[in-house]
Motif scaffolding. Structure first.
Motif, mmCIF file in Angstrom:
data_model
loop_
_atom_site.group_PDB
_atom_site.id
_atom_site.type_symbol
_atom_site.label_atom_id
_atom_site.label_comp_id
_atom_site.label_asym_id
_atom_site.label_seq_id
_atom_site.Cartn_x
_atom_site.Cartn_y
_atom_site.Cartn_z
ATOM 1 N N SER A 163 0.848 -1.178 0.000
ATOM 2 C CA SER A 163 0.000 0.000 0.000
ATOM 3 C C SER A 163 0.889 1.236 0.000
ATOM 4 O O SER A 163 2.091 1.162 0.277
ATOM 5 C CB SER A 163 -0.900 0.008 1.235
ATOM 6 O OG SER A 163 -0.114 0.201 2.406
ATOM 7 N N ARG A 164 0.284 2.385 -0.261
ATOM 8 C CA ARG A 164 1.083 3.613 -0.220
ATOM 9 C C ARG A 164 1.586 3.887 1.191
ATOM 10 O O ARG A 164 2.682 4.432 1.374
ATOM 11 C CB ARG A 164 0.259 4.794 -0.742
ATOM 12 C CG ARG A 164 0.214 4.846 -2.266
ATOM 13 C CD ARG A 164 0.004 6.261 -2.763
ATOM 14 N NE ARG A 164 -1.362 6.717 -2.521
ATOM 15 C CZ ARG A 164 -1.735 7.987 -2.646
ATOM 16 N NH1 ARG A 164 -0.863 8.914 -2.982
ATOM 17 N NH2 ARG A 164 -2.996 8.321 -2.427
ATOM 18 N N ALA A 165 0.801 3.506 2.204
ATOM 19 C CA ALA A 165 1.247 3.693 3.584
ATOM 20 C C ALA A 165 2.448 2.796 3.894
ATOM 21 O O ALA A 165 3.403 3.223 4.563
ATOM 22 C CB ALA A 165 0.100 3.391 4.547
ATOM 23 N N GLU A 166 2.412 1.553 3.410
ATOM 24 C CA GLU A 166 3.558 0.657 3.623
ATOM 25 C C GLU A 166 4.798 1.207 2.919
ATOM 26 O O GLU A 166 5.904 1.158 3.466
ATOM 27 C CB GLU A 166 3.226 -0.736 3.089
ATOM 28 C CG GLU A 166 2.255 -1.530 3.918
ATOM 29 C CD GLU A 166 1.957 -2.881 3.293
ATOM 30 O OE1 GLU A 166 2.349 -3.908 3.867
ATOM 31 O OE2 GLU A 166 1.326 -2.902 2.210
ATOM 32 N N TRP A 167 4.616 1.702 1.712
ATOM 33 C CA TRP A 167 5.752 2.259 0.963
ATOM 34 C C TRP A 167 6.315 3.486 1.674
ATOM 35 O O TRP A 167 7.529 3.660 1.767
ATOM 36 C CB TRP A 167 5.318 2.610 -0.451
ATOM 37 C CG TRP A 167 6.378 3.235 -1.316
ATOM 38 C CD1 TRP A 167 6.349 4.479 -1.864
ATOM 39 C CD2 TRP A 167 7.608 2.642 -1.763
ATOM 40 N NE1 TRP A 167 7.476 4.711 -2.622
ATOM 41 C CE2 TRP A 167 8.275 3.604 -2.583
ATOM 42 C CE3 TRP A 167 8.213 1.402 -1.557
ATOM 43 C CZ2 TRP A 167 9.499 3.355 -3.181
ATOM 44 C CZ3 TRP A 167 9.440 1.149 -2.157
ATOM 45 C CH2 TRP A 167 10.076 2.119 -2.946
ATOM 46 N N ALA A 168 5.445 4.321 2.200
ATOM 47 C CA ALA A 168 5.896 5.522 2.902
ATOM 48 C C ALA A 168 6.704 5.173 4.141
ATOM 49 O O ALA A 168 7.609 5.926 4.542
ATOM 50 C CB ALA A 168 4.693 6.384 3.283
ATOM 51 N N ALA A 169 6.396 4.029 4.765
ATOM 52 C CA ALA A 169 7.125 3.606 5.968
ATOM 53 C C ALA A 169 8.358 2.767 5.647
ATOM 54 O O ALA A 169 9.198 2.549 6.517
ATOM 55 C CB ALA A 169 6.182 2.806 6.873
ATOM 56 N N GLN A 174 11.071 5.950 1.981
ATOM 57 C CA GLN A 174 11.529 7.160 2.658
ATOM 58 C C GLN A 174 12.709 7.788 1.914
ATOM 59 O O GLN A 174 12.806 9.016 1.805
ATOM 60 C CB GLN A 174 11.911 6.826 4.095
ATOM 61 C CG GLN A 174 10.718 6.416 4.949
ATOM 62 C CD GLN A 174 11.114 5.944 6.342
ATOM 63 O OE1 GLN A 174 12.295 5.810 6.654
ATOM 64 N NE2 GLN A 174 10.121 5.690 7.180
ATOM 65 N N GLY A 333 2.603 1.425 -4.091
ATOM 66 C CA GLY A 333 1.212 1.563 -3.688
ATOM 67 C C GLY A 333 0.263 1.940 -4.801
ATOM 68 O O GLY A 333 -0.958 2.007 -4.584
ATOM 69 N N ASP A 337 -3.709 0.993 -4.731
ATOM 70 C CA ASP A 337 -4.740 2.036 -4.798
ATOM 71 C C ASP A 337 -5.704 1.776 -5.941
ATOM 72 O O ASP A 337 -6.917 2.005 -5.816
ATOM 73 C CB ASP A 337 -4.082 3.402 -4.976
ATOM 74 C CG ASP A 337 -3.734 4.059 -3.650
ATOM 75 O OD1 ASP A 337 -3.730 3.353 -2.623
ATOM 76 O OD2 ASP A 337 -3.470 5.270 -3.634
ATOM 77 N N THR A 392 6.266 9.092 -7.268
ATOM 78 C CA THR A 392 5.929 10.058 -6.223
ATOM 79 C C THR A 392 5.325 11.322 -6.822
ATOM 80 O O THR A 392 4.366 11.876 -6.282
ATOM 81 C CB THR A 392 7.181 10.407 -5.399
ATOM 82 O OG1 THR A 392 7.702 9.212 -4.807
ATOM 83 C CG2 THR A 392 6.874 11.406 -4.306
ATOM 84 N N SER A 395 1.785 10.444 -7.609
ATOM 85 C CA SER A 395 0.979 10.287 -6.395
ATOM 86 C C SER A 395 0.730 11.617 -5.694
ATOM 87 O O SER A 395 -0.347 11.841 -5.132
ATOM 88 C CB SER A 395 1.667 9.318 -5.426
ATOM 89 O OG SER A 395 1.761 8.023 -5.984
#
Length: 457
Positions: A163-169, A174, A333, A337, A392, A395
């Protein structure tokens, strides 16, 4: 609202190019067709092509008034797919029979097996027969993380769905988030004395050495050829991309060299010494191992405009990982999405390989910006880009989805001229953009790999 999106993306790209944001006022967008997606794919297409054309217009202006640029949404969207239509022959599928999405015991994973050695690596990691059913069974019994790690360790290409949240973490997500759209490295000035851009063919006389494969790099060098650059593509003796080459070799000569062999490496060094621009998509350490690292390249050709790309960014643990557009969509992500947007039970990727194509036009724009910098004595001659950073960019500008119908390419979308390719006659889409007084046109039809000698005309 969508017009504001395209303007914002365009201005972000112009700032990344160290060009005035006000240059966006010279670019207009026409048409209303949008590719269906929960991401602004057609806006990214129009903005990236518009930025590359704005760079061409800036170079041609040579300090004077910059010509106006007009971009057609429909044609820009179509050029993000396939621009060529064979007449009486067919292109093979670009996808291997095993490539695609598979459900592991805890989630989805994508395998990219189009290259024979990537296919062999995936089959070795999965220890199964080379059939789609056998691969599906092997994947279903294992965790997606473990499969991804095993395939990558074997020298293959895979990505589990995040997910985009997993990728962001994720540490790599990062690292990518901290990078600019274009990473610039200063190099010593090496102005090509006596060369000036022609008003109607701004890149005539510029030599481009192309060390790229599917798909972003070849899109970039195809664009450069469209404004007069002499593009020489170099491939190893055993490499082919039969489902893609008629699409991306337009305007280029294609030669073969084995850079592991001393004689061919010497030939490449001579070519590099006569080049103005090098575009390469090798992993970060590949050219270094051949004694052709960044410092060596500048020594061979002082002031070389050196533009490189990779999949996952230039910092972080995955900076040297093999990757492709479809894999980055899985990792970042985008495909997750899409699945949520559609309410689907399987990943939904973008309708085209938008990360590849957009990055290609950004690469072309960066190369042209390097020519401008060399003429003015600036140091902006070495640039690095990545598919993940383009993801990015896409997104960051996500708003409402575009879900209207998009009609496939029609007769009126194609130019009238017949292109006499090495495979047979073909039609090509009309150019996606126009610059006042500067036609986008190609002097050579699409050609087979290895069809030319490894020398400059």
């Amino acid at each position: 609202m969508t017009d504001l999106i395209v303007d914002r993306i365009l201005k972000d790209i112009l700032v990344a190019l160290n060009l005035p944001a006000a240059l966006a006022n010279r670019v207009t967008f026409g048409g209303d067709d949008r590719l269906p997606s929960c991401f602004p794919v057609s806006d990214l297409a129009a903005a990236s092509i518009g930025a590359a054309c704005a760079a061409v217009a800036t170079l041609a202006a040579a300090g004077g008034r910059v010509a106006n640029v007009s971009v057609d949404y429909r044609l820009a969207s179509l050029w993000f797919g396939w621009s060529i239509r064979p007449e009486g022959w067919a292109m093979p599928s670009p996808w291997d029979s095993i490539a695609g999405d598979y459900l592991a015991c805890d989630g989805w994973i994508k395998l990219h097996t189009n290259a024979p050695h990537h296919r062999a690596a995936a089959l070795s990691a999965l220890a199964c027969e080379p059939t789609r059913d056998a691969v599906a069974a092997a994947v279903a019994a294992r965790h997606a993380d473990a499969i991804e790690a095993a395939v990558v360790a074997a020298g293959g290409c895979a990505a589990r769905l995040m997910s985009r949240a997993e990728w962001a973490a994720h540490p790599q997500g990062q690292a990518v988030a901290s990078e600019p759209i274009i990473l610039w490295d200063d190099a010593a000035s090496g102005e090509r004395r006596g060369w000036q851009p022609l008003p109607d063919r701004p890149l005539a006389g510029i030599r481009v050495l192309d060390l790229t494969r599917v798909l972003a790099g070849p899109v970039a060098t195809r664009f450069l050829a469209g404004f007069g650059a002499e593009v020489l593509r170099i491939d190893p003796p055993d490499w082919d991309e039969p489902g893609v080459i008629p699409e991306v070799s337009l305007g280029k000569r294609c030669a073969r060299l084995d850079l592991r062999m001393p004689a061919d490496r010497d030939t490449f060094t001579r070519l590099l010494a006569g080049a103005d621009i090098l575009v390469h998509g090798y992993r970060a350490d590949a050219l270094d191992r051949l004694g052709l690292g960044a410092t060596a390249r500048q020594a061979i050709r002082p002031g070389l405009i050196d533009v490189s790309l990779n999949a996952y960014g230039h910092g972080g643990p995955w900076s040297n990982r093999r990757g492709f557009d479809s894999l980055v969509q899985f990792s970042s992500g985008i495909a997750a999405d899409g699945m949520m947007w559609r309410g689907a039970n399987a990943p939904v990727s973008l309708p085209v390989q938008a990360l590849d194509h957009a990055t290609g036009y950004l690469i072309a724009a960066a190369a042209i910006r390097g020519v401008i910098a060399r003429l003015s004595g600036e140091g902006l001659t070495c640039a690095r880009l990545s598919l993940a950073r383009t993801a990015t960019l896409l997104s960051d500008h996500r708003t409402r989805p575009d879900d209207g119908p998009f009609v496939p390419a029609q007769e009126s979308d194609y130019a009238n001229a017949i292109e006499r390719t090495d495979w047979g006659p073909a039609r090509r889409l009309r150019p996606p953009a126009a610059i006042n007084g500067i036609p986008m046109q190609w002097d050579r039809p699409a050609a087979r790999l290895g069809s030319s000698a490894a020398n400059w005309d």
